[in-house]
Motif scaffolding. Structure first.
Motif, PDB file in Angstrom:
ATOM      1  N   LEU A  42      -1.545   7.059   0.791  1.00  0.00           N
ATOM      2  CA  LEU A  42      -1.723   8.478   1.091  1.00  0.00           C
ATOM      3  C   LEU A  42      -1.796   9.328  -0.175  1.00  0.00           C
ATOM      4  O   LEU A  42      -2.525  10.326  -0.225  1.00  0.00           O
ATOM      5  CB  LEU A  42      -0.582   8.957   1.984  1.00  0.00           C
ATOM      6  N   ASP A  43      -1.064   8.967  -1.216  1.00  0.00           N
ATOM      7  CA  ASP A  43      -1.129   9.707  -2.471  1.00  0.00           C
ATOM      8  C   ASP A  43      -2.501   9.556  -3.113  1.00  0.00           C
ATOM      9  O   ASP A  43      -3.044  10.511  -3.683  1.00  0.00           O
ATOM     10  CB  ASP A  43      -0.038   9.229  -3.440  1.00  0.00           C
ATOM     11  N   VAL A  44      -3.059   8.355  -3.025  1.00  0.00           N
ATOM     12  CA  VAL A  44      -4.406   8.131  -3.544  1.00  0.00           C
ATOM     13  C   VAL A  44      -5.411   8.968  -2.757  1.00  0.00           C
ATOM     14  O   VAL A  44      -6.278   9.632  -3.334  1.00  0.00           O
ATOM     15  CB  VAL A  44      -4.773   6.632  -3.474  1.00  0.00           C
ATOM     16  N   TRP A  45      -5.281   8.932  -1.446  1.00  0.00           N
ATOM     17  CA  TRP A  45      -6.180   9.724  -0.592  1.00  0.00           C
ATOM     18  C   TRP A  45      -6.098  11.208  -0.929  1.00  0.00           C
ATOM     19  O   TRP A  45      -7.121  11.883  -1.076  1.00  0.00           O
ATOM     20  CB  TRP A  45      -5.833   9.489   0.876  1.00  0.00           C
ATOM     21  N   ASN A  46      -4.883  11.711  -1.041  1.00  0.00           N
ATOM     22  CA  ASN A  46      -4.708  13.139  -1.312  1.00  0.00           C
ATOM     23  C   ASN A  46      -5.229  13.536  -2.684  1.00  0.00           C
ATOM     24  O   ASN A  46      -5.539  14.710  -2.928  1.00  0.00           O
ATOM     25  CB  ASN A  46      -3.230  13.527  -1.184  1.00  0.00           C
ATOM     26  N   VAL A  63       0.839  -1.202   0.000  1.00  0.00           N
ATOM     27  CA  VAL A  63       0.000   0.000   0.000  1.00  0.00           C
ATOM     28  C   VAL A  63       0.874   1.253   0.000  1.00  0.00           C
ATOM     29  O   VAL A  63       0.620   2.197  -0.760  1.00  0.00           O
ATOM     30  CB  VAL A  63      -0.945   0.008   1.220  1.00  0.00           C
ATOM     31  N   GLY A  64       1.897   1.275   0.815  1.00  0.00           N
ATOM     32  CA  GLY A  64       2.749   2.457   0.895  1.00  0.00           C
ATOM     33  C   GLY A  64       3.442   2.778  -0.410  1.00  0.00           C
ATOM     34  O   GLY A  64       3.598   3.955  -0.774  1.00  0.00           O
ATOM     35  N   ASP A  65       3.863   1.741  -1.143  1.00  0.00           N
ATOM     36  CA  ASP A  65       4.567   1.950  -2.409  1.00  0.00           C
ATOM     37  C   ASP A  65       3.631   2.135  -3.592  1.00  0.00           C
ATOM     38  O   ASP A  65       4.076   2.457  -4.685  1.00  0.00           O
ATOM     39  CB  ASP A  65       5.500   0.768  -2.696  1.00  0.00           C
ATOM     40  N   THR A 105       0.002   8.070  13.221  1.00  0.00           N
ATOM     41  CA  THR A 105       1.337   8.626  12.987  1.00  0.00           C
ATOM     42  C   THR A 105       2.252   7.597  12.324  1.00  0.00           C
ATOM     43  O   THR A 105       2.993   7.910  11.378  1.00  0.00           O
ATOM     44  CB  THR A 105       1.957   9.088  14.316  1.00  0.00           C
ATOM     45  N   LEU A 106       2.201   6.363  12.815  1.00  0.00           N
ATOM     46  CA  LEU A 106       3.033   5.302  12.255  1.00  0.00           C
ATOM     47  C   LEU A 106       2.667   5.029  10.804  1.00  0.00           C
ATOM     48  O   LEU A 106       3.547   4.902   9.932  1.00  0.00           O
ATOM     49  CB  LEU A 106       2.879   4.036  13.093  1.00  0.00           C
ATOM     50  N   LEU A 107       1.382   4.936  10.513  1.00  0.00           N
ATOM     51  CA  LEU A 107       0.944   4.641   9.149  1.00  0.00           C
ATOM     52  C   LEU A 107       1.307   5.770   8.187  1.00  0.00           C
ATOM     53  O   LEU A 107       1.675   5.522   7.031  1.00  0.00           O
ATOM     54  CB  LEU A 107      -0.561   4.384   9.126  1.00  0.00           C
ATOM     55  N   GLU A 108       1.224   7.003   8.657  1.00  0.00           N
ATOM     56  CA  GLU A 108       1.604   8.133   7.794  1.00  0.00           C
ATOM     57  C   GLU A 108       3.072   8.045   7.403  1.00  0.00           C
ATOM     58  O   GLU A 108       3.443   8.393   6.276  1.00  0.00           O
ATOM     59  CB  GLU A 108       1.320   9.449   8.518  1.00  0.00           C
ATOM     60  N   SER A 109       3.910   7.539   8.303  1.00  0.00           N
ATOM     61  CA  SER A 109       5.335   7.387   7.980  1.00  0.00           C
ATOM     62  C   SER A 109       5.554   6.311   6.926  1.00  0.00           C
ATOM     63  O   SER A 109       6.630   6.234   6.324  1.00  0.00           O
ATOM     64  CB  SER A 109       6.135   7.056   9.245  1.00  0.00           C
ATOM     65  N   HIS A 110       4.532   5.477   6.705  1.00  0.00           N
ATOM     66  CA  HIS A 110       4.581   4.453   5.660  1.00  0.00           C
ATOM     67  C   HIS A 110       3.674   4.839   4.478  1.00  0.00           C
ATOM     68  O   HIS A 110       3.224   3.956   3.732  1.00  0.00           O
ATOM     69  CB  HIS A 110       4.188   3.091   6.222  1.00  0.00           C
ATOM     70  N   ASN A 111       3.397   6.118   4.351  1.00  0.00           N
ATOM     71  CA  ASN A 111       2.660   6.669   3.203  1.00  0.00           C
ATOM     72  C   ASN A 111       1.261   6.077   3.059  1.00  0.00           C
ATOM     73  O   ASN A 111       0.817   5.733   1.969  1.00  0.00           O
ATOM     74  CB  ASN A 111       3.440   6.466   1.897  1.00  0.00           C
ATOM     75  N   GLN A 112       0.559   5.977   4.180  1.00  0.00           N
ATOM     76  CA  GLN A 112      -0.823   5.509   4.117  1.00  0.00           C
ATOM     77  C   GLN A 112      -1.639   6.056   5.277  1.00  0.00           C
ATOM     78  O   GLN A 112      -1.106   6.651   6.217  1.00  0.00           O
ATOM     79  CB  GLN A 112      -0.909   3.990   4.057  1.00  0.00           C
ATOM     80  N   ARG A 113      -2.920   5.835   5.175  1.00  0.00           N
ATOM     81  CA  ARG A 113      -3.872   6.382   6.142  1.00  0.00           C
ATOM     82  C   ARG A 113      -4.814   5.272   6.585  1.00  0.00           C
ATOM     83  O   ARG A 113      -5.247   4.444   5.778  1.00  0.00           O
ATOM     84  CB  ARG A 113      -4.658   7.512   5.462  1.00  0.00           C
ATOM     85  N   LEU A 114      -5.139   5.268   7.878  1.00  0.00           N
ATOM     86  CA  LEU A 114      -6.071   4.280   8.409  1.00  0.00           C
ATOM     87  C   LEU A 114      -7.484   4.566   7.924  1.00  0.00           C
ATOM     88  O   LEU A 114      -7.953   5.702   7.974  1.00  0.00           O
ATOM     89  CB  LEU A 114      -6.045   4.311   9.938  1.00  0.00           C
ATOM     90  N   LEU A 115      -8.154   3.519   7.460  1.00  0.00           N
ATOM     91  CA  LEU A 115      -9.568   3.616   7.121  1.00  0.00           C
ATOM     92  C   LEU A 115     -10.424   3.059   8.247  1.00  0.00           C
ATOM     93  O   LEU A 115     -11.302   3.727   8.768  1.00  0.00           O
ATOM     94  CB  LEU A 115      -9.864   2.873   5.812  1.00  0.00           C
ATOM     95  N   ILE A 150      -6.350  -7.570  15.702  1.00  0.00           N
ATOM     96  CA  ILE A 150      -7.156  -6.898  14.682  1.00  0.00           C
ATOM     97  C   ILE A 150      -6.489  -6.915  13.315  1.00  0.00           C
ATOM     98  O   ILE A 150      -5.303  -7.180  13.178  1.00  0.00           O
ATOM     99  CB  ILE A 150      -7.427  -5.419  15.057  1.00  0.00           C
ATOM    100  N   ASN A 151      -7.293  -6.610  12.313  1.00  0.00           N
ATOM    101  CA  ASN A 151      -6.831  -6.181  11.001  1.00  0.00           C
ATOM    102  C   ASN A 151      -7.040  -4.681  10.897  1.00  0.00           C
ATOM    103  O   ASN A 151      -7.896  -4.112  11.585  1.00  0.00           O
ATOM    104  CB  ASN A 151      -7.619  -6.860   9.885  1.00  0.00           C
ATOM    105  N   ILE A 152      -6.278  -4.040  10.035  1.00  0.00           N
ATOM    106  CA  ILE A 152      -6.540  -2.639   9.717  1.00  0.00           C
ATOM    107  C   ILE A 152      -6.624  -2.475   8.203  1.00  0.00           C
ATOM    108  O   ILE A 152      -5.831  -3.061   7.465  1.00  0.00           O
ATOM    109  CB  ILE A 152      -5.482  -1.679  10.285  1.00  0.00           C
ATOM    110  N   ALA A 153      -7.604  -1.714   7.759  1.00  0.00           N
ATOM    111  CA  ALA A 153      -7.705  -1.354   6.349  1.00  0.00           C
ATOM    112  C   ALA A 153      -7.072   0.015   6.175  1.00  0.00           C
ATOM    113  O   ALA A 153      -7.391   0.956   6.913  1.00  0.00           O
ATOM    114  CB  ALA A 153      -9.160  -1.322   5.905  1.00  0.00           C
ATOM    115  N   THR A 154      -6.147   0.116   5.235  1.00  0.00           N
ATOM    116  CA  THR A 154      -5.441   1.372   4.988  1.00  0.00           C
ATOM    117  C   THR A 154      -5.488   1.730   3.515  1.00  0.00           C
ATOM    118  O   THR A 154      -5.656   0.853   2.651  1.00  0.00           O
ATOM    119  CB  THR A 154      -3.968   1.296   5.441  1.00  0.00           C
ATOM    120  N   ILE A 155      -5.301   3.023   3.232  1.00  0.00           N
ATOM    121  CA  ILE A 155      -5.295   3.519   1.859  1.00  0.00           C
ATOM    122  C   ILE A 155      -4.000   4.278   1.608  1.00  0.00           C
ATOM    123  O   ILE A 155      -3.491   4.974   2.509  1.00  0.00           O
ATOM    124  CB  ILE A 155      -6.524   4.415   1.571  1.00  0.00           C
TER     125      ILE A 155
END
Length: 334
Positions: A239-243, A79-81, A129-139, A232-237
């Motif tokens: 960050l470039d796609v989100w923006n 996701v990050g890449d 904060t951690l997910l943002e450092s990996h270029n993604q956002r928590l959904l 848990i699982n986390i769904a992430t998107i």
């Protein structure tokens, strides 16, 4: 790491969006777990709400069971890449990247789904904060039912557990069950059935619901509820796609994600009850209440794991567990 850049062209991903919803957006979404699992059902709920809220202009193509080659441990980078725009990821295998990913699988820290959600909500800002450092956002977060032990024979104490070849799913569970005398090996979900069928393992640490979704009862007809953790699982998107989304699209996506999270947490206890009924109807032996002495022995062997996690996670971990202890009105042993 940029391991996944070369894969971007392998999938038909709609990453380019306009200022308002005009052309349909179709996203590929991997999930290592099957469509029949609680995580598969959660993703299906999410995509249905997203499509409904967007009037069919935003939709998802699901890839369950690791169908496009990504396992949970791969999906953070994927996701990050930008190899995939979003994913639903089991976080425990990511513990080698950051100890925060092991928080929800700390053994015997939570006693039910309400406590597990409270723990995640306390930690959520740190996850963001951690997910943002990996270029993604928590959904959204999506819980698993509490973990127990699937086995070929009944295991009701440490003596029966001794040298059991069993699947663990992260560093925490591997350490706890090794300390208890078992012989755990950390396996991804996709590797479990091949190992069971070949006799490589005789036990699996996972929830009753998850095991039934993959027909573990064909190999291990006994399930002992341990209430080991509520991970848990986390769904992430990406960050470039989100923006790149319009404000309208972001609002729709957030609404669908928030509704999905509420649905997932509300549904987990129902899923457990139904799974117990299904397991017993299939002729399984279900030990719903472990022997108190057996569970106490496991809890004792788990304490060093929590202490080690606190040392590795530093001030962040101490802050989370301190806040959780206050919220629960009880001390956290470590």
């Amino acid at each position: 790491m940029k391991l996944f850049n070369a894969l971007v062209g392998a999938f038909s991903l709609s990453f380019t969006v306009t200022a308002a919803i005009a052309e349909p957006i179709v996203w590929d979404m991997p999930n290592e777990y099957p469509a029949t699992s609680i995580q598969g059902e959660t993703d299906a709920f999410f995509s249905a709400r997203l499509e409904e809220l967007s009037g069919g202009e935003m939709s998802i193509v699901h890839h369950y069971g690791g169908a496009i080659g990504f396992r949970s441990r791969d999906q953070l980078d994927a996701v990050g890449d930008g190899a995939v725009p979003l994913a639903n990821t089991f976080i425990a295998p990511l513990g080698g990247i950051d100890p925060l990913f092991l928080l929800m699988s700390l053994p015997f820290l939570t006693s039910d789904s309400a406590e597990a959600r409270a723990l995640f909500e306390i930690a959520e800002p740190h996850f963001n904060t951690l997910l943002e450092s990996h270029n993604q956002r928590l959904l959204y977060s999506s819980p698993w039912a509490p973990s127990g032990l699937w086995s070929r024979k009944e295991i009701t104490g440490l003596e029966a557990l001794k040298l059991l070849k069993m699947r663990s799913y992260d560093a925490n569970s591997t350490k706890v069950f090794r300390a208890a005398g078992a012989a755990p090996v950390q396996l991804s979900w996709a590797d479990i059935v091949p190992q069971l069928s070949a006799g490589g393992i005789d036990g699996v640490l996972t929830s009753i619901e998850a095991g039934l979704s993959a027909s573990f009862n064909e190999y291990t007809p006994v399930f002992a509820a341990l209430n080991y953790d509520s991970t848990i699982n986390i769904a992430t998107i990406n960050l470039d796609v989100w923006n790149g989304l319009s404000e309208e699209q972001k609002a729709i996506l957030e609404q669908a994600a928030n509704e999905t999270e509420d649905h997932a947490w509300a549904n987990v206890d129902v899923a457990v009850s139904l799974a117990y009924e299904e397991a017993r109807a299939a002729g399984m032996t279900v030990i719903a209440e472990p022997d108190p002495a057996y569970r106490a022995a496991l809890v004792d062997r788990a304490a060093p794991v929590i202490a080690e996690w606190l040392e590795k996670s530093g001030e962040t971990g101490q802050s989370i567990l301190s806040s959780f202890s206050t919220a629960m009105g009880r001390e956290i042993s470590n």
